[in-house]
Design an enzyme around this catalytic site. Structure first.
Site, PDB file in Angstrom:
ATOM      1  N   ASP A  17       0.489   3.844  -1.775  1.00  0.00           N
ATOM      2  CA  ASP A  17       0.471   5.196  -2.325  1.00  0.00           C
ATOM      3  C   ASP A  17       1.762   5.526  -3.067  1.00  0.00           C
ATOM      4  O   ASP A  17       1.737   6.153  -4.127  1.00  0.00           O
ATOM      5  CB  ASP A  17       0.241   6.191  -1.178  1.00  0.00           C
ATOM      6  CG  ASP A  17       0.211   7.627  -1.664  1.00  0.00           C
ATOM      7  OD1 ASP A  17      -0.669   7.967  -2.477  1.00  0.00           O
ATOM      8  OD2 ASP A  17       1.089   8.416  -1.239  1.00  0.00           O
ATOM      9  N   ILE A  18       2.913   5.103  -2.531  1.00  0.00           N
ATOM     10  CA  ILE A  18       4.181   5.402  -3.185  1.00  0.00           C
ATOM     11  C   ILE A  18       4.273   4.724  -4.548  1.00  0.00           C
ATOM     12  O   ILE A  18       4.876   5.259  -5.477  1.00  0.00           O
ATOM     13  CB  ILE A  18       5.364   4.981  -2.275  1.00  0.00           C
ATOM     14  CG1 ILE A  18       6.704   5.421  -2.865  1.00  0.00           C
ATOM     15  CG2 ILE A  18       5.370   3.477  -2.031  1.00  0.00           C
ATOM     16  CD1 ILE A  18       6.935   6.892  -2.877  1.00  0.00           C
ATOM     17  N   ALA A  19       3.648   3.563  -4.680  1.00  0.00           N
ATOM     18  CA  ALA A  19       3.626   2.894  -5.984  1.00  0.00           C
ATOM     19  C   ALA A  19       2.798   3.696  -6.982  1.00  0.00           C
ATOM     20  O   ALA A  19       3.185   3.848  -8.156  1.00  0.00           O
ATOM     21  CB  ALA A  19       3.070   1.481  -5.845  1.00  0.00           C
ATOM     22  N   TRP A  20       1.659   4.195  -6.547  1.00  0.00           N
ATOM     23  CA  TRP A  20       0.758   4.963  -7.411  1.00  0.00           C
ATOM     24  C   TRP A  20       1.384   6.293  -7.832  1.00  0.00           C
ATOM     25  O   TRP A  20       1.353   6.675  -9.001  1.00  0.00           O
ATOM     26  CB  TRP A  20      -0.553   5.208  -6.677  1.00  0.00           C
ATOM     27  CG  TRP A  20      -1.548   6.043  -7.416  1.00  0.00           C
ATOM     28  CD1 TRP A  20      -1.715   7.397  -7.345  1.00  0.00           C
ATOM     29  CD2 TRP A  20      -2.545   5.587  -8.347  1.00  0.00           C
ATOM     30  NE1 TRP A  20      -2.739   7.813  -8.152  1.00  0.00           N
ATOM     31  CE2 TRP A  20      -3.268   6.723  -8.785  1.00  0.00           C
ATOM     32  CE3 TRP A  20      -2.886   4.331  -8.833  1.00  0.00           C
ATOM     33  CZ2 TRP A  20      -4.311   6.630  -9.691  1.00  0.00           C
ATOM     34  CZ3 TRP A  20      -3.939   4.247  -9.744  1.00  0.00           C
ATOM     35  CH2 TRP A  20      -4.638   5.382 -10.165  1.00  0.00           C
ATOM     36  N   ARG A  22       4.725   7.468  -7.428  1.00  0.00           N
ATOM     37  CA  ARG A  22       6.101   7.614  -7.871  1.00  0.00           C
ATOM     38  C   ARG A  22       6.666   6.418  -8.635  1.00  0.00           C
ATOM     39  O   ARG A  22       7.240   6.586  -9.701  1.00  0.00           O
ATOM     40  CB  ARG A  22       7.018   7.913  -6.660  1.00  0.00           C
ATOM     41  CG  ARG A  22       6.617   9.129  -5.844  1.00  0.00           C
ATOM     42  CD  ARG A  22       6.534  10.422  -6.661  1.00  0.00           C
ATOM     43  NE  ARG A  22       7.769  10.814  -7.287  1.00  0.00           N
ATOM     44  CZ  ARG A  22       8.638  11.688  -6.794  1.00  0.00           C
ATOM     45  NH1 ARG A  22       8.389  12.268  -5.631  1.00  0.00           N
ATOM     46  NH2 ARG A  22       9.740  12.006  -7.452  1.00  0.00           N
ATOM     47  N   ARG A  41      -4.703  -6.697  -1.969  1.00  0.00           N
ATOM     48  CA  ARG A  41      -5.603  -7.535  -1.172  1.00  0.00           C
ATOM     49  C   ARG A  41      -7.032  -7.416  -1.694  1.00  0.00           C
ATOM     50  O   ARG A  41      -7.811  -8.354  -1.595  1.00  0.00           O
ATOM     51  CB  ARG A  41      -5.537  -7.118   0.295  1.00  0.00           C
ATOM     52  CG  ARG A  41      -4.205  -7.444   0.979  1.00  0.00           C
ATOM     53  CD  ARG A  41      -4.159  -6.884   2.373  1.00  0.00           C
ATOM     54  NE  ARG A  41      -4.318  -5.431   2.369  1.00  0.00           N
ATOM     55  CZ  ARG A  41      -4.495  -4.690   3.462  1.00  0.00           C
ATOM     56  NH1 ARG A  41      -4.576  -5.270   4.645  1.00  0.00           N
ATOM     57  NH2 ARG A  41      -4.611  -3.375   3.382  1.00  0.00           N
ATOM     58  N   LEU A  77       5.239  -2.598   0.807  1.00  0.00           N
ATOM     59  CA  LEU A  77       4.421  -2.898   1.983  1.00  0.00           C
ATOM     60  C   LEU A  77       4.928  -2.136   3.205  1.00  0.00           C
ATOM     61  O   LEU A  77       6.088  -1.712   3.250  1.00  0.00           O
ATOM     62  CB  LEU A  77       4.453  -4.400   2.270  1.00  0.00           C
ATOM     63  CG  LEU A  77       3.653  -5.293   1.321  1.00  0.00           C
ATOM     64  CD1 LEU A  77       4.083  -6.746   1.487  1.00  0.00           C
ATOM     65  CD2 LEU A  77       2.160  -5.143   1.581  1.00  0.00           C
ATOM     66  N   LYS A 100      12.273   1.258   1.669  1.00  0.00           N
ATOM     67  CA  LYS A 100      13.115   1.430   2.849  1.00  0.00           C
ATOM     68  C   LYS A 100      12.241   1.587   4.102  1.00  0.00           C
ATOM     69  O   LYS A 100      11.089   2.015   3.991  1.00  0.00           O
ATOM     70  CB  LYS A 100      14.027   2.638   2.671  1.00  0.00           C
ATOM     71  CG  LYS A 100      13.294   3.942   2.265  1.00  0.00           C
ATOM     72  CD  LYS A 100      12.546   4.555   3.404  1.00  0.00           C
ATOM     73  CE  LYS A 100      11.468   5.501   2.932  1.00  0.00           C
ATOM     74  NZ  LYS A 100      10.454   5.720   3.977  1.00  0.00           N
ATOM     75  N   TYR A 238       7.074  20.951   6.707  1.00  0.00           N
ATOM     76  CA  TYR A 238       7.906  20.142   5.821  1.00  0.00           C
ATOM     77  C   TYR A 238       9.325  20.696   5.754  1.00  0.00           C
ATOM     78  O   TYR A 238       9.544  21.889   5.571  1.00  0.00           O
ATOM     79  CB  TYR A 238       7.304  20.109   4.419  1.00  0.00           C
ATOM     80  CG  TYR A 238       8.068  19.218   3.485  1.00  0.00           C
ATOM     81  CD1 TYR A 238       7.833  17.849   3.478  1.00  0.00           C
ATOM     82  CD2 TYR A 238       9.047  19.734   2.648  1.00  0.00           C
ATOM     83  CE1 TYR A 238       8.563  17.015   2.644  1.00  0.00           C
ATOM     84  CE2 TYR A 238       9.772  18.909   1.811  1.00  0.00           C
ATOM     85  CZ  TYR A 238       9.530  17.548   1.818  1.00  0.00           C
ATOM     86  OH  TYR A 238      10.253  16.730   1.001  1.00  0.00           O
TER      87      TYR A 238
END
Length: 332
Positions: A17-20, A22, A41, A77, A100, A238
């Protein structure tokens, strides 16, 4: 005439999700980086990513590492799987930008960073928030004596509960609040108090159903006796902030770790009979870390950058280890 260096050709190892949300948008926004391929995968998910970001879809992580046109990889990952694939990427001759925390222990992180150094490759932990200019402004105000002599730091990062099936609730994948959100205020404390902090006390609250820590806190201390109190968790409204308390006043920064690109941060300065809010410029912290990474690859000064980064990453990993080993464990 001078020409700009060619962009670093990057592969993304995982359809996270972080790749998509940000990192791939940041790659698309930077002239210094060119996304070449995304590996997943599942072929269908990789193709969805590839269509949006105009790159190739690859089935399987190993296949991405075999590509000669990929110079560097971004690895988002889950924490528990990250170290193994970072090692494989380094052994395949790729520079690595890894989410991280870099690993689940200082010993594991030290092994990876040592491998990168021996291989002449750059390995950077993708802890993004220090690359936002708002923190430099806070450091400047401290240096000018805006709050006098620094007495203590407090930092909080809490997020609402995730979906029950989220990998962050799976201990075998390195789940837990300390790894996911606790590292942010730890690193922020290091930014202002130095890299030689020690753990004076800690607690971690574990969810009996999942076996991961969902809440925690720690008290850190510098050799000069300046304290840092941090809180973090998965079951909170938050909050993403830190405060610096000095002999003459207090500096507070909200949205300290996750400022959107368009957001203009506000630093609040409080002194006796004086309250001031300073609105700072917006900044693109994800683009900034990518461009810093790419410049180091292209300039060939990765080893100097690596040496500076290694000390920070290992000090952070050591504090995480110490918090985990010394914390009072509470199960709910």
């Amino acid at each position: 005439m001078t020409t700009s260096p060619a962009p670093v050709r990057m592969g993304v190892l995982s359809c996270a999700d972080i790749a998509w949300r940000r990192m791939l948008p940041a790659m698309a926004a930077s002239p210094d980086v060119l996304p070449v391929a995304v590996a997943g995968r599942e072929r269908a998910k990789a193709e969805t990513f590839a269509r949006r970001f105009d790159c190739e879809a690859v089935t399987g992580y190993a296949a991405l590492l075999e590509r000669a046109d990929v110079e560097a990889v971004y690895i988002p990952l889950p924490t528990g799987l990250r170290a193994g694939w970072v090692e494989r990427a380094l052994r395949a001759g790729k520079h690595v930008l890894a989410e991280k925390p870099l690993a689940t222990s200082r010993e594991e992180a030290e092994g990876l960073l040592s491998l990168a150094e021996r291989s002449g490759l750059l390995l950077v932990e993708n802890l993004v928030f220090p690359h936002h200019s708002q923190h430099e402004e806070v450091r400047r105000l401290l240096g000018e004596g805006a709050i006098g002599e620094l007495r203590s730091f407090s930092g909080d990062f809490g997020i609402p509960p995730r979906d029950p099936g989220d990998f962050r609730y799976r201990p075998e994948l390195g789940g837990g609040a300390l790894f996911e959100v606790g590292v942010y205020p730890i690193r922020a404390a290091q930014l202002f108090l130095g890299g030689d902090l020690e753990v004076c006390g800690a607690f971690l609250r574990y969810d009996a159903a999942t076996g991961v820590d969902v809440d925690g806190g720690a008290l850190l201390c510098s050799p000069r006796g300046v304290g840092a109190q941090i809180r973090f968790g998965f079951e909170h409204s938050y909050r993403s902030s830190y405060a610096l308390w000095g002999s003459l006043g207090t500096l507070t920064l909200d949205r300290a770790y996750t400022s959107p690109d368009s957001m203009r941060p506000v630093v609040r300065l409080e002194r006796q009979d004086h309250v001031e809010e300073r609105t700072l410029p917006a900044d693109r912290q994800f683009v900034n870390i990518l461009e810093s990474f790419a410049r180091s690859v292209r300039r060939g000064d990765g080893q100097a950058v690596q040496a500076a980064h290694t000390g920070q990453a290992l000090a952070q990993a050591g504090l995480v280890d110490e918090i985990r080993s010394r914390a009072r464990r509470i199960t709910i």
